[in-house]
Design a protein around this motif. Structure first.
Motif, mmCIF file in Angstrom:
data_model
loop_
_atom_site.group_PDB
_atom_site.id
_atom_site.type_symbol
_atom_site.label_atom_id
_atom_site.label_comp_id
_atom_site.label_asym_id
_atom_site.label_seq_id
_atom_site.Cartn_x
_atom_site.Cartn_y
_atom_site.Cartn_z
ATOM 1 N N ALA A 246 3.526 5.781 2.721
ATOM 2 C CA ALA A 246 3.296 6.541 3.953
ATOM 3 C C ALA A 246 1.842 6.369 4.381
ATOM 4 N N GLN A 247 0.932 6.367 3.403
ATOM 5 C CA GLN A 247 -0.475 6.160 3.735
ATOM 6 C C GLN A 247 -0.707 4.750 4.259
ATOM 7 N N SER A 248 -0.017 3.784 3.655
ATOM 8 C CA SER A 248 -0.154 2.409 4.134
ATOM 9 C C SER A 248 0.312 2.303 5.575
ATOM 10 N N GLU B 203 0.447 -0.259 -3.780
ATOM 11 C CA GLU B 203 -0.843 0.083 -3.173
ATOM 12 C C GLU B 203 -1.714 -1.161 -3.009
ATOM 13 N N ARG B 204 -1.724 -2.020 -4.036
ATOM 14 C CA ARG B 204 -2.525 -3.247 -3.960
ATOM 15 C C ARG B 204 -2.046 -4.139 -2.821
ATOM 16 N N THR B 205 -0.729 -4.202 -2.648
ATOM 17 C CA THR B 205 -0.177 -5.066 -1.607
ATOM 18 C C THR B 205 -0.675 -4.660 -0.216
ATOM 19 N N PHE B 206 -0.785 -3.346 -0.017
ATOM 20 C CA PHE B 206 -1.153 -2.893 1.321
ATOM 21 C C PHE B 206 -2.650 -2.608 1.455
ATOM 22 N N GLU B 207 -3.397 -2.977 0.424
ATOM 23 C CA GLU B 207 -4.829 -2.678 0.385
ATOM 24 C C GLU B 207 -5.571 -3.150 1.626
ATOM 25 N N ARG B 208 -5.214 -4.347 2.138
ATOM 26 C CA ARG B 208 -5.981 -4.937 3.234
ATOM 27 C C ARG B 208 -5.959 -4.116 4.521
ATOM 28 N N PHE B 209 -5.018 -3.189 4.594
ATOM 29 C CA PHE B 209 -4.966 -2.356 5.805
ATOM 30 C C PHE B 209 -5.793 -1.087 5.665
ATOM 31 N N LYS B 210 -6.324 -0.893 4.473
ATOM 32 C CA LYS B 210 -6.990 0.379 4.195
ATOM 33 C C LYS B 210 -8.123 0.654 5.180
ATOM 34 N N ASP B 216 -2.671 13.046 3.021
ATOM 35 C CA ASP B 216 -2.028 12.930 1.719
ATOM 36 C C ASP B 216 -0.566 13.338 1.872
ATOM 37 N N TYR B 217 0.330 12.406 1.569
ATOM 38 C CA TYR B 217 1.755 12.687 1.702
ATOM 39 C C TYR B 217 2.390 13.127 0.395
#
Lengths: 514, 515
Positions: A246-248, B203-210, B216-217
């Motif tokens: 969801a954060q992504s 989380e690592r996969t989507f890191e580049r969009f951070k 907080d969900y």
């Protein structure tokens, strides 16, 4: 992933608190007129214009960076607009199609996040191809980096990995989680574990092949409380993954928002440019921002952009040669264009310091740390303190916030008392500010102040006067000239009191150029 | 209790059994009149579980008993030691909570685990208190004696074995890591085999969009101590996978009464100091001073510097109103303050302050002021004119006289009497007459007294009387200063200046503007 179209290495802080002086500047320089012209009816563009114009920057390199991006925008308006629209569409679809927001269940949060991310990935692919197709038309550093970033960060291989995870996260084979014993022997630290693919078998198959010690329990199909307890345990297991995903999706949304925010400013510039270009006689130019430190102001054909937007093509341009001058005192005829001139100075400074073009034939000025205005205000019936009190209180607030190398525009300040006292207050304030390298433009009728300053023959000062021909006609030009004792208020008096009442009279705004 | 040389330690509140003093009835007028009830409520609020009020209703009767507490309070004034004891108290509270939790649960594994947790917290609490006391520079007889007791206790066999076994049991449980595989309608439990954290991989996969911070969900689950049937079943399977879990039963059975009585009492009684210090810290943070007073059983020449009403100060500081402090002293044979002056000038506050100082001083507490001497009184009497009830008007004077009579009958030379506007419900002439009679008795008894009155004549009755006057601002007599001064009764303000006001003159601006 970043847009970086306003700063080469950081994002524009959309949520930053407005500069302390923002509200006053907006009022005194009639900035809402400027923003409205940039917005062209779009509320979002208005907001973007307001935020970016009011967060002045004072680094000439950065200003050149933005000017280059803006030149690219002017040259490729259609492509820039379509990139903007992709961002807007992605943001809108995230809202519309996926309205299931305030859900307090990791399972639902996760499935929503997967849906959103699948949609976003589609939009990112569109963005990438639009940018790739037009990459040779962009010459600025900002757009260059943007296109490169899209190509590298959104390579096909990466997109495939994302899609694999999005499928896996729907857990077609059940979930595996680990836990420990916490206080009171309750299970804690539930961690979702990855399915292992080493031998080509799914984990369930592996379990059966190695037969470790294990115990299995089957719920009775009608055991409702058992099912809900098991479902809660499942939720605990996927809680972290649901949060991450969801954060992504929020991060990707954030990228589209950044892109939209930053482009919105440039779209606003395009709108204003188009607006001014339609009124063919009004020139614009990219200003030359001189580094902080030296005092520069060399200007040709500077006009008040807000007046131009409101009033059309017949605005008067002014020239100014004030390099090396820190104090400009402007005196002269009422309704002679002093305030308009002062505003045009302020507006051009603001527009230059956010990376825009300026309303002039040519413009060069040094960048300033911050811009402040101190304009006389109409008396407010609700105000308890007197007018001078109120003006000095505002001056005190400015003193709390001003840095050296700022610029302050005074418009008939400190005139709420007699000439002598007002002059003394103005003299003291101006002297103190000049010592801290503050640049000052001061429109005043305070004779003792203006003439006193003139007689000092200070090197860094320049004296300007609203032109009034001997026949009393105003040209609305501001020219160099020493202070004169009368401001021709009697002209105004006669005009107003002797004119035949009619619509012509009521249209005369204060200091309005006609 | 252990029987070693530590027998010397009796209680952290009383050095000896005979130091215990009578607990006054909380309905005594002095508590209300002197605002001491407010002070006690303030001290004890949030600490109701300790039932501390009775400690504050029993002023001590000897200078030695007072000094015993004063020393302890001084020691505890050290922030390090205070923090140690406060932490100990917090831990002991946790122990009680865990034990209560253990009692409540029905699942065996859970009861045992909570019991183990309680003991672990207790061991930790005792051990760290012992370490902290050993390192502390103690001056007080009470804490030194308790330190000796505690150090012997933690070295004793029973405690050492408790500590050791508790560690073992905790380590056993902590080493357990299991896996659950959840499918629709069934689950499987086995030992964890080191599979990697999948959330982290995602989380690592989507890191580049951070981008910066996002919402907080993570869903908060209600954490009940109880378990669902599914959890119980899982725990049962875990116990099968890890046989060491069954040792816990014997451990618990053998540790039924692990709490040491002396340690438990200390935890209770030391709250007297902790609560009081916490309470006064609120006024000292506001810039006021408290001090450890000199106490005397025979010197009646009491004094106070920068003293103030502790209850009022708490209120004023909350409203950010400045607190006015006063000074007073008696010399030689002086015993009585007659306080006169304008209404709302701080007279009653002065009288209350005087009473509070004596009372709090005799509890062994710090008092509100920078330097104070108090007298160890046998009884403290107050008589304040109550809010007049129009229906009972006729009886008011009579009631007042009866009350004063009773006070004088019970008073001894070692008593303290605070009188506030006592005979207002009569003529001045009567009031003068009655007041003179009463004060003569007071003079005769040679006791300490504060008398707030509107009758100036009383101030000159005797050499034992000192006249104190509530004063006003000399510039503007309408403004009360709340200063009470030792003296005879008094029977009874354009353009540049605005610029100065806003600090925008040249001189001001040159200083104000940042370079």
């Amino acid at each position: 992933m970043k847009a970086h179209l306003l700063y080469p290495s950081r994002d524009f802080d959309w949520h930053a608190a407005p500069a302390w002086a923002a509200e006053t500047l907006t009022q005194d320089l009639e900035l809402n007129t400027l923003f409205a012209a940039m917005a062209n009816g779009d509320k979002f563009l208005f907001e973007a214009a307001r935020k970016v114009v009011l967060s002045s920057i004072s680094d000439p390199d950065l200003l050149n960076y933005r000017q280059a991006v803006l030149r690219d925008c002017l040259a490729n308006a259609a492509v820039v607009v379509s990139i903007y629209q992709i961002a807007v569409e992605a943001i809108e679809r995230e809202k519309k199609d996926f309205w299931r927001v305030s859900i307090k269940s990791p399972g639902l949060i996760l499935s929503r996040a997967i849906d959103v991310l699948e949609m976003f990935m589609g939009m990112l692919v569109r963005l990438r191809s639009t940018a790739e197709q037009n990459s040779s038309a962009f010459h600025s550093e900002g757009f260059g980096k943007f296109v490169t970033m899209l190509k590298t960060e959104l390579a096909d291989e990466y997109l495939a990995t994302v899609s694999k995870h999005l499928k896996q996260l729907r857990f077609p084979d059940g979930i595996l989680l680990s836990a420990e014993l916490g206080r009171g022997n309750k299970g804690v630290n539930h961690v979702l574990r990855a399915r292992q693919e080493s031998d080509g078998l799914g984990w369930i198959e592996r379990i059966f092949s190695r037969r470790p010690e294990e115990y299995t329990f089957h719920l009775h199909p009608r055991d409702e409380s058992g099912f809900s307890a098991l479902s809660e345990l499942r939720d605990r297991g996927i809680n972290a993954a649901a949060n991450v995903l969801a954060q992504s999706s929020d991060h990707v949304l954030g990228f589209f928002q950044l892109l939209r925010n930053e482009l919105a400013f440039y779209l606003g510039c395009l709108n204003l440019h188009k607006h001014l270009a339609q009124k063919k006689v009004l020139p614009t130019c990219f200003p030359v921002p001189a580094p902080a430190g030296g005092s520069r102001h060399t200007v040709r054909g500077l006009y008040d952009v807000c007046l131009a937007v409101r009033q059309g093509d017949s605005v008067v341009g002014n020239d100014l040669d004030a390099d090396g001058r820190c104090l400009a005192i402007i005196t002269g005829a009422n309704q002679g264009g002093k305030s308009t001139f002062l505003r045009s100075i302020g507006l051009a400074q603001l527009m230059m310091q956010c990376g825009m073009f300026v309303p002039a034939e040519s413009f060069c000025a040094d960048v300033r740390e911050a811009i402040f205005t101190h304009f006389k205000r109409e008396e407010d019936a609700t105000m308890q303190s007197g007018k001078l009190d109120e003006e000095l209180a505002r001056m005190s607030e400015i003193a709390d916030h001003i840095n050296s190398n700022s610029i302050v525009l005074f418009n008939e300040s400190f005139a709420a008392t007699n000439d002598r006292e007002g002059s003394e207050i103005a003299r003291q304030i101006v002297s103190a500010l000049l010592e801290k390298n503050v640049k000052i433009f001061f429109v005043t009728h305070l004779w003792e102040f203006a003439s006193g300053m003139f007689e000092k023959h200070m090197e860094g000062s320049i004296f300007l006067r609203a032109e009034r021909r001997p026949n009393g006609l105003r040209t609305f030009k501001v020219l160099q000239g020493e202070p004169q004792q009368t401001s021709y208020g009697e002209d105004l008096y006669h005009r107003v009191f002797n004119a035949i009442p009619g619509p012509g009279k009521s249209e005369i705004g204060e200091d309005g150029g006609r | 209790m252990l029987s070693t040389a530590t027998d010397k330690f009796y209680s952290i509140l009383f050095e000896r059994p005979e130091d215990r003093a009578e607990i006054l009835n909380p309905e005594e007028p002095l508590f209300f009149d002197l605002n001491i009830d407010q002070i006690i409520t303030g001290i004890t609020s949030g600490k109701e579980e300790y039932d501390l009020k009775s400690f504050f209703h029993a002023p001590l009767k000897s200078a030695r008993a007072v000094t015993y507490r004063q020393q302890i309070m001084r020691d505890l004034e050290d922030p390090g030691l205070y923090a140690s004891v406060a932490l100990f108290a917090q831990s002991m509270r946790t122990v009680r909570e865990h034990l209560a939790q253990s009692e409540k649960l029905r699942n065996r594994h859970q009861r045992e685990a909570w019991f183990l947790e309680a003991i672990a917290v207790y061991c930790e609490a005792v051990t760290s208190l012992n370490t902290d006391l050993a390192a502390a520079r103690l001056q007080s007889r009470g804490l030194v004696a308790f330190r000796e007791y505690l150090s012997a206790y933690v070295k004793s066999g029973p405690f050492l074995s408790l500590l050791e076994e508790t560690k073992t049991q905790k380590a056993n449980l902590a080493s357990i890591q299991y896996s659950v595989i959840i499918r629709d309608g069934s689950f499987t439990v086995r030992k964890h085999e080191g599979e990697c954290d999948y959330s982290a991989e995602v989380e690592r996969t989507f890191e580049r969009f951070k981008l910066g911070a996002v919402k907080d969900y993570t869903v908060d689950f209600h954490e009940w101590p109880e378990m669902s049937q599914v959890e119980e079943k899982i725990l049962e399977f875990v116990a099968k996978l890890y046989p060491q879990m069954s040792q816990l039963e014997n451990y618990c059975a053998a540790r039924d009464s692990f709490l040491d009585v002396t340690v438990r009492e200390f935890d209770h009684e030391v709250q007297f100091y902790i609560a009081y210090l916490e309470y006064v810290s609120r006024v000292t943070r506001g810039g006021l001073r408290v001090c450890c007073p000199e106490v005397s059983e025979n010197r009646k020449d009491v004094y106070g510097s920068e003293v103030f009403d502790l209850a009022l100060a708490q209120k004023l500081l909350t409203d950010h109103t400045p607190v006015v402090c006063n000074d007073f002293y008696f010399k030689e044979s002086e015993r009585i303050y007659v306080v006169t002056g304008p209404n709302q000038g701080g007279k009653t506050t002065f009288a209350r302050t005087f009473g509070q100082l004596q009372y709090l001083g005799c509890l062994g507490c710090f008092v509100p002021g920078s330097a104070v001497r108090v007298f160890v009184f046998d009884k403290l009497f107050t008589h304040f004119q109550g809010v007049e009830d129009p229906e009972a008007l006729r009886g008011a004077l009579e009631d007042s006289l009866i009350r004063v009579h009773d006070i004088l009958a019970a008073a001894t030379p070692d008593s303290v009497i605070i009188l506030n506007e006592i005979f207002t419900s009569t003529t001045v002439r009567d009031a003068l007459f009655l007041s003179e009679k009463v004060l003569s008795k007071v003079i005769e008894l040679d006791l300490l007294c504060v008398c707030v009155t509107f009758i100036d004549e009383l101030a000159s009755m005797s050499k034992k009387i000192v006249s104190m006057v509530a004063t006003a601002d000399p510039q503007n007599p309408a403004v009360r200063t709340y200063k009470i001064v030792r003296m005879a009764p008094q029977g009874v303000a354009w353009a540049m200046s605005i610029a100065e006001k806003y600090r925008v003159t040249y001189d001001y601006l040159s200083k104000r503007l940042k370079s």
